[in-house]
Design an enzyme around this catalytic site. Structure first.
Site, short mmCIF file in Angstrom:
data_model
loop_
_atom_site.label_atom_id
_atom_site.label_comp_id
_atom_site.label_asym_id
_atom_site.label_seq_id
_atom_site.Cartn_x
_atom_site.Cartn_y
_atom_site.Cartn_z
N GLU A 136 -33.61 -26.32 83.51
CA GLU A 136 -33.96 -27.12 84.69
C GLU A 136 -32.88 -27.01 85.76
OE1 GLU A 136 -36.57 -28.21 85.71
OE2 GLU A 136 -36.05 -29.60 87.31
N LYS B 215 -33.69 -25.60 89.55
CA LYS B 215 -33.37 -26.40 90.75
C LYS B 215 -32.53 -25.58 91.72
CE LYS B 215 -35.77 -29.36 90.82
NZ LYS B 215 -36.60 -28.86 89.83
N GLU C 142 -34.57 -22.47 93.20
CA GLU C 142 -35.78 -22.70 94.03
C GLU C 142 -35.44 -23.31 95.39
OE1 GLU C 142 -38.80 -25.49 92.79
OE2 GLU C 142 -37.36 -26.64 91.63
N CYS D 102 -47.49 -47.13 97.82
CA CYS D 102 -48.43 -47.69 98.80
C CYS D 102 -47.69 -48.02 100.09
CB CYS D 102 -49.05 -48.97 98.26
SG CYS D 102 -49.86 -48.77 96.68
N HIS E 275 -25.78 -11.17 73.53
CA HIS E 275 -26.74 -10.11 73.17
C HIS E 275 -27.21 -9.35 74.41
CE1 HIS E 275 -26.84 -11.44 69.03
NE2 HIS E 275 -26.88 -12.67 69.47
N ASN F 175 -48.02 -53.66 97.29
CA ASN F 175 -47.34 -52.43 96.89
C ASN F 175 -46.48 -52.80 95.71
OD1 ASN F 175 -46.05 -49.98 96.63
ND2 ASN F 175 -44.54 -50.42 98.22
N GLY F 176 -46.68 -52.10 94.59
CA GLY F 176 -45.86 -52.38 93.40
C GLY F 176 -46.71 -52.29 92.15
N TRP G 288 -51.50 -45.81 96.85
CA TRP G 288 -51.11 -44.77 95.91
C TRP G 288 -51.48 -45.34 94.54
CZ3 TRP G 288 -49.39 -39.88 95.24
CH2 TRP G 288 -48.83 -39.56 94.01
N LYS H 29 -45.94 -27.33 96.60
CA LYS H 29 -45.69 -28.50 95.75
C LYS H 29 -46.59 -28.48 94.52
CE LYS H 29 -43.95 -32.29 94.33
NZ LYS H 29 -42.66 -32.20 93.61
N ARG I 146 -45.76 -41.46 102.59
CA ARG I 146 -45.53 -42.11 101.29
C ARG I 146 -46.54 -41.67 100.24
NH1 ARG I 146 -42.41 -46.77 101.84
NH2 ARG I 146 -43.46 -47.91 100.19
#
Ligand code: AGP
Length: 612
Positions: free
Chosen positions: A485, A489, A492, A2, A508, A102-103, A76, A607, A27
């Site tokens: 992963e 990373k 990309e 937020c 193999h 916010n929190g 948010w 995204k 944000r």
């Protein structure tokens, strides 16, 4: 997260609040609102779901709202769907207290029950309304001392908060308090400001004051005072901001990705705190009952990209701890492979955005077959969150960089909790083991932080290898999932051709690609697989590969093989992904930066992939 803004001075507040909120849009948010008051008059509260534009239109860009004191907020969502009702500011009866937050107030249920016993009722689904009414309760008992009222209220709160609050009988004043959520104050020429972050007030002043955890502020026209929780005044030290607005949005980091890499301790901590209560796993917020867990005989994870890599880890951890069969499938495959599901199957869809088309389609396929579904989602109110039968939210906050980092780590935390709950219910681990594993989980944030504090060595290494054409990542079991992963990373954001391989599979075919200088990351965090993977790394080295070893601190034997070794702090083998992935994220980041690429918005990528 937020965004909060506040202003008191001689100018009209609304335009200043809206301008400040527009500077905090980065944000991430789903609704917004302002409360403005003109001298002793009651505040006018205006809220709107959706983009800030909607609020700007409702207030004619702030021109139709009069008053020189006010607060504003972009929300948010963490508790309660995105809606005008749930948007901030929140108010107590008679507008006695008006506030934004916010929190995450973790013990919001307990506070609400306590207030309901004292006659309070609630109109929203938010933890914030509860917090504001808790302040109201204490203010009615301390009408001459808002600082004491706030101190007593926040003392009963567990979690994180940044509050901006106005009291009915305190015109032209704003009060603020914070713990673990950001909040700053600013002052210049008889005007006083507050905000979640510097960009919101940089246009008006570069002289800011950082509120410390546990401090409470009183803002008056052109003045501000700071108090501790004992209501003693403390000195407010001014800081001159040297950043420009763009740098400030990234909290001083060069890219959102680096900022989000550094937000991982908090993202993991907040997510764990949402599913661990008094040392036990508690998935009740997601609606996952013991009955559902007991009746599940098979779990089917479905996701895309990094979320799929989380599924790979979840499979390893759940099957090892809970001894329940786990299948994983790429969402784009699941929806067309006529999956075999039974009423005893639990389909788990993992998605940061909650809008990935393939994952949403997979969820609908599972629901069409009438099986239980669980969404592990980061965006509250997203399609997958709304359409899943049960939803377990990750609390990573908005993730701006295309390459996921903190959401990935938060998803891991959620899956570990799910694994432990299944293991507890099925009694496949002892209560002692259960509690020991929870204790280990709770050390993850600080251990991630430890790795982040030692990143310069990785930056040096990345600069040496910025021009590589190919890279390979190998590992076994959980280490193979980590390899996937790490490889994603790297490719990309730095456009290096990179492949992840089950270490035992290399010989193999793919080992034919290894030649002098080929970069190979050997992921070796699973003690029982050390020797096997080390021998694969030796095979690669004997063919000229340059070996980067990623392993647990203390496994020094690896240095007989690896040319560059990265050690991670000790943690239970089930949870090593959360630590080993950090240096791999940093390595990919530094190589991308070395190549001068657009780290936050890599070419060809979105995204959230909301198309097939
Ligand atoms: C990961 O860095 C990528 N951004 C991508 O693989 C992503 O994980 C995938 O598209 C899934 O997105 P979701 O979690 O929002 O569903």
């Amino acid at each position: 997260m937020c965004g909060i803004v506040g202003y008191t001075g001689n100018k009209q507040a609304a335009p200043i609040l809206l301008e400040g909120l527009s500077r905090l849009e980065y944000r991430g948010y789903d609704s917004a609102g302002i409360a403005v008051r003109n001298k002793e008059e009651d505040p006018v509260v205006i809220k709107a779901k959706g983009r800030l534009k909607v609020l700007q239109e409702k207030t004619n860009n702030g021109e139709s709202v009069f008053g020189t004191c006010g607060i504003g907020h972009t929300r948010w969502a963490t508790h309660g769907e995105p809606s005008e009702t749930n948007a901030h500011p929140h108010v107590s009866d008679g507008l006695n207290v008006v506030g934004v937050h916010n929190g995450i107030i973790e013990n919001y249920r307990e506070l609400r029950e306590r207030l309901e016993k004292r006659g309070y009722t609630f109109y929203s689904e938010t933890d914030t309304e509860i917090a504001i009414k808790a302040v109201d309760y204490h203010y009615r008992k301390n009408p001459d001392n808002p600082i004491r009222a706030i101190a007593h209220a926040v003392n009963q709160m567990r979690g994180s908060y940044a509050f901006a609050i106005m009291f009915k009988n305190r015109p032209e004043e704003i009060y603020a308090a914070r713990k673990d959520s950001p909040l700053i104050l600013g002052r210049k020429d008889g005007e006083t400001y507050l905000a979640s972050d510097v960009p919101a007030i940089l246009k008006y002043t570069r002289t800011v004051y950082y509120i410390e955890n546990g401090q409470i502020a009183r803002l008056t026209k052109g003045g501000l005072q700071l108090f501790n929780m004992d209501q003693e005044e403390v000195k407010a030290e001014p800081v001159e901001i040297k950043w420009d607005a763009d740098a400030a949005e990234k909290g001083g980091y060069e890219h959102f990705m680096m900022k989000e890499i550094h937000e991982q301790p908090k993202a993991v901590r907040d997510t764990l705190h949402s599913v661990i209560k008094d040392g036990e796993i508690d998935l009740s917020a997601a609606g996952i009952t013991e009955e559902i867990l007991r009746n599940t005989e098979e779990i089917y994870f479905v996701a895309c990209g990094s979320a799929y890599h989380v599924s790979m880890v979840a499979k390893n951890v759940i099957e090892d701890l809970a001894r329940i069969p786990v299948k994983i499938e790429l969402a784009s495959e699941f929806r067309y492979c006529r999956p075999i599901l039974t009423p005893k199957t639990l389909v788990v869809v993992i998605s940061q955005s909650g809008e990935t088309a393939d994952s949403l389609a997979a969820l609908r396929e599972a629901k069409a077959q009438g099986v239980h579904t669980l969404g592990i989602v980061n965006v509250v109110g997203s399609s997958i969150a709304r359409e899943s039968e049960h939803t377990l939210y990750t609390l990573a906050g908005p993730e701006i960089a295309v390459a996921t980092t903190k959401a990935y780590s938060a998803q891991l935390a959620a899956c570990y909790a799910l694994a432990l709950e299944f293991a507890r219910i099925r009694e496949t681990i002892t209560p002692e083991k259960y509690h020991a594993l929870i204790g280990d989980l709770e050390t993850l944030p600080e251990k991630i932080q430890t790795i982040l504090e030692d990143k310069e060595r990785l930056q040096w290494f990345a600069a040496q290898y910025a021009n590589i054409q190919d890279a390979f990542f190998i590992g076994r079991g959980i280490d193979y999932a980590i390899s996937m992963e790490g490889s994603l990373k790297l490719k990309e954001i730095s456009y290096v051709h990179s492949e992840a391989y089950a270490a035992g599979e290399l010989k193999h075919g793919t080992i034919s690609l290894i030649e002098k200088g080929t970069l190979v990351f050997g992921i070796v965090t699973q003690q029982h697989l050390y020797e096997k993977t080390l021998s694969n790394m030796t095979e690669v080295k004997s063919r000229g590969g340059y070996i980067v070893g990623v392993t647990n601190y203390g496994n020094f034997k690896i240095e007989e093989t690896s040319d560059f070794t990265i050690y991670i702090p000790p943690i239970d083998a089930h949870f090593t992904t959360s630590l080993a992935v950090i240096p791999l994220q940093l390595m990919a980041y530094y190589i991308s930066v070395s190549k001068g690429l657009d780290v936050d918005k890599p070419r060809n990528l979105a995204k959230s992939v909301t198309v097939e």
